[in-house]
Motif scaffolding. Structure first.
Motif, PDB file in Angstrom:
ATOM      1  N   ILE A   1       5.197  39.995  21.329  1.00  0.00           N
ATOM      2  CA  ILE A   1       4.044  40.892  21.186  1.00  0.00           C
ATOM      3  C   ILE A   1       4.470  42.116  20.383  1.00  0.00           C
ATOM      4  O   ILE A   1       5.620  42.553  20.476  1.00  0.00           O
ATOM      5  N   ASP A   2       3.570  42.654  19.553  1.00  0.00           N
ATOM      6  CA  ASP A   2       3.880  43.851  18.763  1.00  0.00           C
ATOM      7  C   ASP A   2       3.798  45.096  19.639  1.00  0.00           C
ATOM      8  O   ASP A   2       3.033  45.134  20.601  1.00  0.00           O
ATOM      9  N   ALA A   3       4.540  46.138  19.221  1.00  0.00           N
ATOM     10  CA  ALA A   3       4.587  47.359  20.030  1.00  0.00           C
ATOM     11  C   ALA A   3       3.497  48.354  19.656  1.00  0.00           C
ATOM     12  O   ALA A   3       3.407  49.426  20.225  1.00  0.00           O
ATOM     13  N   ASP A   4       2.660  48.024  18.661  1.00  0.00           N
ATOM     14  CA  ASP A   4       1.708  49.021  18.165  1.00  0.00           C
ATOM     15  C   ASP A   4       0.350  48.932  18.842  1.00  0.00           C
ATOM     16  O   ASP A   4      -0.604  49.565  18.404  1.00  0.00           O
ATOM     17  N   LEU A   5       0.261  48.109  19.895  1.00  0.00           N
ATOM     18  CA  LEU A   5      -0.966  47.942  20.674  1.00  0.00           C
ATOM     19  C   LEU A   5      -2.094  47.271  19.897  1.00  0.00           C
ATOM     20  O   LEU A   5      -3.248  47.320  20.304  1.00  0.00           O
ATOM     21  N   GLN A   6      -1.750  46.631  18.765  1.00  0.00           N
ATOM     22  CA  GLN A   6      -2.796  45.850  18.082  1.00  0.00           C
ATOM     23  C   GLN A   6      -3.094  44.582  18.878  1.00  0.00           C
ATOM     24  O   GLN A   6      -4.194  44.067  18.835  1.00  0.00           O
ATOM     25  N   ASN A   7      -2.052  44.067  19.565  1.00  0.00           N
ATOM     26  CA  ASN A   7      -2.267  42.939  20.468  1.00  0.00           C
ATOM     27  C   ASN A   7      -2.308  43.501  21.887  1.00  0.00           C
ATOM     28  O   ASN A   7      -1.336  44.070  22.344  1.00  0.00           O
TER      29      ASN A   7
ATOM     30  N   GLU B   1      -7.187  48.327  16.517  1.00  0.00           N
ATOM     31  CA  GLU B   1      -6.540  49.054  15.427  1.00  0.00           C
ATOM     32  C   GLU B   1      -5.206  49.558  15.929  1.00  0.00           C
ATOM     33  O   GLU B   1      -5.013  49.736  17.125  1.00  0.00           O
ATOM     34  N   ARG B   2      -4.303  49.815  15.010  1.00  0.00           N
ATOM     35  CA  ARG B   2      -3.025  50.404  15.377  1.00  0.00           C
ATOM     36  C   ARG B   2      -3.281  51.693  16.146  1.00  0.00           C
ATOM     37  O   ARG B   2      -4.068  52.518  15.714  1.00  0.00           O
ATOM     38  N   GLU B   3      -2.620  51.859  17.289  1.00  0.00           N
ATOM     39  CA  GLU B   3      -2.819  53.051  18.113  1.00  0.00           C
ATOM     40  C   GLU B   3      -2.421  54.299  17.319  1.00  0.00           C
ATOM     41  O   GLU B   3      -3.162  55.250  17.225  1.00  0.00           O
TER      42      GLU B   3
HETATM   43 MG    MG Z   1       0.512  46.049  13.661  1.00  0.00          MG
END
Ligand code: MG
Ligand code: UDP
Length: 334
Positions: free
Chosen positions: A94-100, A199-201
């Motif tokens: 999982i990505d760390a940018d909260l997009q997922n 969206e990216r946080e």
């Molecule tokens: Mg991203």
């Protein structure tokens, strides 16, 4: 028997997101009936994410560990490193940018429990720029055609893999990897589910146009030699068209007289340019493969781990763990 879950998170300059992300992740994992662990892989951040990841690993000691790479190696190399440190029966990226949204994790686990080897996700209402979305659509289509993988969204890294698939991937030592396609090649049962996308946080995408282009070439060249083969077919097509055009010119010269041929000089230029262009495309593509072959032949390690902080209770057999980490990372090849 309850499956244990490992979650791998690549982190590259995510200082503004990491706290909220870890909070939400830990809360979401708290709802799982299964035992779980989180591996944060710091991919050479220089905004303080490294120290923060270490602190978080200590704070959540027992379920979280941070693995810090000595420099930036790219998302996929970081995930590979994370894989080597996991012990769970199911591994989720999982990505760390909260997009997922981390809240989707239980659904992925459910799919694995229902028998899938690999769970891919399709981003509902994808929140990225039009350019990225259009690009992805084209690339996804191309990858499906070239590799025969039936997945529809290769870009989304919220994914789940069964342990044997992860172990198989860890045995692949090529430097340019594209994990979703690699995993599919080892999976018997693939499932795709729709997940939310945000969206990216905070912060910006870590993919510049150049990095994106490189990633697409990684994707294409790592899994298939179809483009190389297509090259021959395209070359053949262009040559055939050239010959046909030559014959047409000859016919026109004979039928219409010599003065007509003088005007045809520019047509010849055009043809010449087509050939030159085709040759350059061909050479470029060959270069893409050659560069990657060169990298693999040199056999340099995919990444170097600087240090590891925190422990998780899924550690398992230490000998097996050390062997896996060594094989995937420092030594580069086993
Ligand atoms: Mg991203
Ligand atoms: N990432 C990484 N190394 C890199 C680039 C990105 O570990 O060289 C991580 C990043 O921190 C994030 C994930 O990979 O957790 C996805 O990156 P990003 O959001 O920038 O990609 P995008 O969503 O724009 O495709």
């Amino acid at each position: 028997m309850s499956l244990s879950i490992s979650i791998v998170v690549p982190v590259y300059n995510e200082i503004e997101n990491i706290d909220t992300f870890v909070d939400r992740l830990v809360t979401a994992c708290g709802t799982l009936a299964q035992p779980w662990e989180v591996i944060l892989v710091d991919d050479g951040s220089h905004d303080g994410s490294t120290q923060r990841a270490d602190q978080l690993a200590e704070k959540h000691d027992g379920v979280m560990r941070s693995v810090v790479l000595n420099r930036n190696y790219g998302q996929h190399a970081a995930i590979m490193c994370g894989f080597a440190h996991t012990r769970g029966d199911v591994v989720i990226t999982i990505d760390a940018d909260l997009q997922n949204p981390p809240e989707e994790i239980p659904r992925l686990v459910q799919c694995i429990e229902d028998g899938a080897d690999v769970v891919g996700t399709i981003r509902r209402n994808r929140q990225d720029s039009l350019f990225r979305r259009m690009g992805s659509r084209g690339i996804n289509w191309m990858v499906r055609k070239a590799t025969g993988s039936p997945m529809s969204d290769f870009g989304c890294m919220l994914r789940a893999y069964r342990r044997p698939v992860v172990d198989a991937m860890l045995q692949c030592h090529e430097r340019s990897t594209f994990i979703p396609v690699l995993a599919n090649s080892f999976a018997k049962q693939l499932v795709e589910i729709k997940v939310a996308h945000a969206e990216r946080e905070a912060g910006e995408s870590k993919y510049s146009l150049w990095k994106l282009i490189n990633l697409q070439f990684d994707l294409l060249t790592s899994m298939t030699t179809t483009p190389l083969r297509m090259l021959s077919w395209i070359g053949l097509g262009i040559s055939a068209a050239g010959i046909a055009f030559g014959l047409l010119l000859l016919f026109l010269r004979l039928a219409m007289g010599a003065e007509w041929a003088g005007d045809g000089v520019f047509t010849l230029f055009a043809i010449l340019f087509i050939f030159i262009g085709a040759q350059f495309i061909g050479l470029g593509l060959l270069g893409e493969y050659l560069g990657r072959v060169y990298n693999d032949v040199r056999g340099r390690p995919r990444y170097f781990v600087d240090h590891v902080a925190g422990t998780t209770h899924l550690e398992g057999d230490p000998a097996r763990r050390t062997a896996a980490i060594a094989a995937a990372g420092r030594e580069g090849r086993s």
